[in-house]
Design an enzyme around this catalytic site. Structure first.
Site, PDB file in Angstrom:
ATOM      1  N   TYR A 187       0.466  -0.831  -0.003  1.00  0.00           N
ATOM      2  CA  TYR A 187      -0.108  -0.196  -0.357  1.00  0.00           C
ATOM      3  C   TYR A 187       0.800   1.270  -0.159  1.00  0.00           C
ATOM      4  O   TYR A 187       0.673   2.513  -0.553  1.00  0.00           O
ATOM      5  CB  TYR A 187      -0.850   0.148   1.403  1.00  0.00           C
ATOM      6  N   LYS A 234       0.915   4.110  -3.245  1.00  0.00           N
ATOM      7  CA  LYS A 234       0.908   5.483  -3.211  1.00  0.00           C
ATOM      8  C   LYS A 234       2.483   6.744  -3.706  1.00  0.00           C
ATOM      9  O   LYS A 234       2.028   7.725  -3.776  1.00  0.00           O
ATOM     10  CB  LYS A 234       0.162   6.044  -1.629  1.00  0.00           C
TER      11      LYS A 234
HETATM   12  N1  NAP Z   1     -10.323   4.989   4.446  1.00  0.00           N
HETATM   13  C1  NAP Z   1      -8.936   5.293   5.203  1.00  0.00           C
HETATM   14  O1  NAP Z   1      -8.860   5.677   6.142  1.00  0.00           O
HETATM   15  C2  NAP Z   1      -8.085   6.320   3.882  1.00  0.00           C
HETATM   16  C3  NAP Z   1      -6.332   6.760   4.888  1.00  0.00           C
HETATM   17  C4  NAP Z   1      -6.369   7.468   3.866  1.00  0.00           C
HETATM   18  C5  NAP Z   1      -6.273   6.780   2.377  1.00  0.00           C
HETATM   19  N2  NAP Z   1      -7.436   6.228   2.050  1.00  0.00           N
HETATM   20  C6  NAP Z   1      -7.744   6.599   0.208  1.00  0.00           C
HETATM   21  O2  NAP Z   1      -9.376   6.908   0.057  1.00  0.00           O
HETATM   22  C7  NAP Z   1      -9.829   6.149  -1.125  1.00  0.00           C
HETATM   23  C8  NAP Z   1     -11.285   5.664  -0.592  1.00  0.00           C
HETATM   24  O3  NAP Z   1     -11.060   4.477   0.417  1.00  0.00           O
HETATM   25  P1  NAP Z   1     -11.971   4.109   1.537  1.00  0.00           P
HETATM   26  O4  NAP Z   1     -11.630   3.859   2.641  1.00  0.00           O
HETATM   27  O5  NAP Z   1     -13.233   4.583   0.641  1.00  0.00           O
HETATM   28  O6  NAP Z   1     -12.117   2.165   0.730  1.00  0.00           O
HETATM   29  P2  NAP Z   1     -12.673   0.772   0.496  1.00  0.00           P
HETATM   30  O7  NAP Z   1     -14.135   1.630   1.696  1.00  0.00           O
HETATM   31  O8  NAP Z   1     -12.234   0.053   0.782  1.00  0.00           O
HETATM   32  O9  NAP Z   1     -13.024   1.560  -1.082  1.00  0.00           O
HETATM   33  C9  NAP Z   1     -12.495   1.221  -1.776  1.00  0.00           C
HETATM   34  C10 NAP Z   1     -13.058   2.115  -3.138  1.00  0.00           C
HETATM   35  O10 NAP Z   1     -12.520   1.476  -4.618  1.00  0.00           O
HETATM   36  C11 NAP Z   1     -12.696   0.638  -5.108  1.00  0.00           C
HETATM   37  N3  NAP Z   1     -12.179  -0.089  -6.102  1.00  0.00           N
HETATM   38  C12 NAP Z   1     -11.066  -0.708  -5.234  1.00  0.00           C
HETATM   39  N4  NAP Z   1     -10.935  -1.490  -6.458  1.00  0.00           N
HETATM   40  C13 NAP Z   1     -11.441  -1.265  -7.860  1.00  0.00           C
HETATM   41  C14 NAP Z   1     -10.968  -1.626  -8.614  1.00  0.00           C
HETATM   42  N5  NAP Z   1     -10.119  -2.551  -9.738  1.00  0.00           N
HETATM   43  N6  NAP Z   1     -11.492  -0.889  -9.444  1.00  0.00           N
HETATM   44  C15 NAP Z   1     -12.765   0.221  -9.701  1.00  0.00           C
HETATM   45  N7  NAP Z   1     -13.074   0.015  -8.371  1.00  0.00           N
HETATM   46  C16 NAP Z   1     -12.493  -0.100  -7.515  1.00  0.00           C
HETATM   47  C17 NAP Z   1     -14.080  -0.717  -4.240  1.00  0.00           C
HETATM   48  O11 NAP Z   1     -15.340  -0.450  -5.110  1.00  0.00           O
HETATM   49  P3  NAP Z   1     -15.700  -2.602  -4.963  1.00  0.00           P
HETATM   50  O12 NAP Z   1     -16.415  -2.106  -3.830  1.00  0.00           O
HETATM   51  O13 NAP Z   1     -16.185  -2.910  -6.200  1.00  0.00           O
HETATM   52  O14 NAP Z   1     -14.523  -3.000  -3.591  1.00  0.00           O
HETATM   53  C18 NAP Z   1     -14.634   0.681  -3.724  1.00  0.00           C
HETATM   54  O15 NAP Z   1     -15.407   1.269  -3.967  1.00  0.00           O
HETATM   55  C19 NAP Z   1      -8.539   4.605  -1.312  1.00  0.00           C
HETATM   56  O16 NAP Z   1      -7.697   5.443  -2.642  1.00  0.00           O
HETATM   57  C20 NAP Z   1      -7.709   4.704  -0.400  1.00  0.00           C
HETATM   58  O17 NAP Z   1      -6.473   3.923  -0.047  1.00  0.00           O
HETATM   59  C21 NAP Z   1      -8.477   6.150   3.034  1.00  0.00           C
END
Ligand code: NAP
Length: 235
Positions: free
Chosen positions: A156, A160
């Site tokens: 990860y 990033k």
């Molecule tokens: N949550 C945190 O605390 C956090 C912190 C820092 C950064 N981020 C970043 O914020 C972003 C959103 O994170 P989140 O927390 O909302 O994550 P999440 O709840 O796990 O959701 C991830 C999303 O990405 C989609 N996805 C995964 N693989 C994909 C692919 N190959 N093609 C299209 N869509 C795909 C998933 O779709 P499916 O439903 O099809 O799996 C889902 O809609 C990410 O980039 C993550 O790295 C999150």
């Protein structure tokens, strides 16, 4: 003003919240998802109708992204904002080096680092015709080499960091064409990825991000890598 917004990874978590927020503002949202009939998107479709255009789009698959861009072109002549939100962790990410499966890194790089480039490349003709075009890549503090303190999550964190470099290269390439490209650390959110102990509500984060992206589009923030409050983050 009504805007055309593409969100990659719109099925749940932050991506679904961003989709909802832009729909509430009256924008047209192209919601890219591996499963465009995901329950959250279906609920929004029932409420917002033609403002929500679901696109089947797997960011790890070049053909899927090209097909999604072609489908979007059938519905609009421009995009104003692209948000590359799709992101994954591998199953062994949180194990220490001896136990982690390094072959798991490759699919994570493909989604998190190469996926956003695929999306910008395929949708660039539409973005170039937009108004103050912006591509916002949802990155993470975990991609900052300068502040790195972890001892694991190789897949990860490295993905990033690569996304941040991709963002800077795109920024350099597109700035003279009137397109801004940024990377944003959204903070720690209560989503499937962030877990329930996280400090931020994803919808509140989405609201903050929509304001931040307007600041960037209107020239009030010229950082390239920033947190969700718009504060420049160390590379
Ligand atoms: N949550 C945190 O605390 C956090 C912190 C820092 C950064 N981020 C970043 O914020 C972003 C959103 O994170 P989140 O927390 O909302 O994550 P999440 O709840 O796990 O959701 C991830 C999303 O990405 C989609 N996805 C995964 N693989 C994909 C692919 N190959 N093609 C299209 N869509 C795909 C998933 O779709 P499916 O439903 O099809 O799996 C889902 O809609 C990410 O980039 C993550 O790295 C999150």
């Amino acid at each position: 003003m009504n805007k055309n917004v593409l969100i990659a990874g719109a099925s749940r978590g932050l991506g679904l919240c961003l989709t909802r927020k832009y729909l509430e503002e009256g924008c047209t949202v192209f919601a890219g998802a591996r499963e465009e009939a995901a329950p959250g998107l279906q609920e929004l479709k029932a409420r917002y109708g033609d403002l929500l255009i679901p696109l089947r789009m797997d960011v790890s698959d070049t053909r899927s992204v090209i097909n999604a861009a072609a489908a979007a072109s059938d519905c609009t002549d421009h995009l104003d904002i692209i948000i590359n939100n799709a992101g994954i962790h591998s199953d062994t990410s949180f194990l220490e080096l001896e136990d982690t499966d390094l072959d798991d890194c490759l699919p994570v790089y493909n989604v998190n680092a190469v996926g956003p480039l695929r999306v910008v490349k395929a949708f660039l003709p539409l973005l170039l015709k937009g108004n103050s075009g912006l591509a916002a890549n949802i990155s993470s503090e975990s991609g900052s080499i300068g502040t790195a303190g972890r001892i694991k999550e190789f897949d990860y964190c490295m993905s990033k960091a690569a996304l941040n470099m991709g963002t800077k290269l795109l920024h350099n390439y597109l700035k003279d064409k009137g397109i801004r490209v940024i990377a944003v650390h959204p903070g720690w959110m209560r989503t499937d990825m962030g877990g329930q102990a996280a400090t931020q509500d994803p919808y509140e984060t989405a609201c903050r991000l929509t304001e931040l992206l307007e600041d960037v589009r209107e020239g009030r923030n010229d950082a390239v890598f920033m947190d969700h409050n718009g504060i420049q983050f160390p590379w």
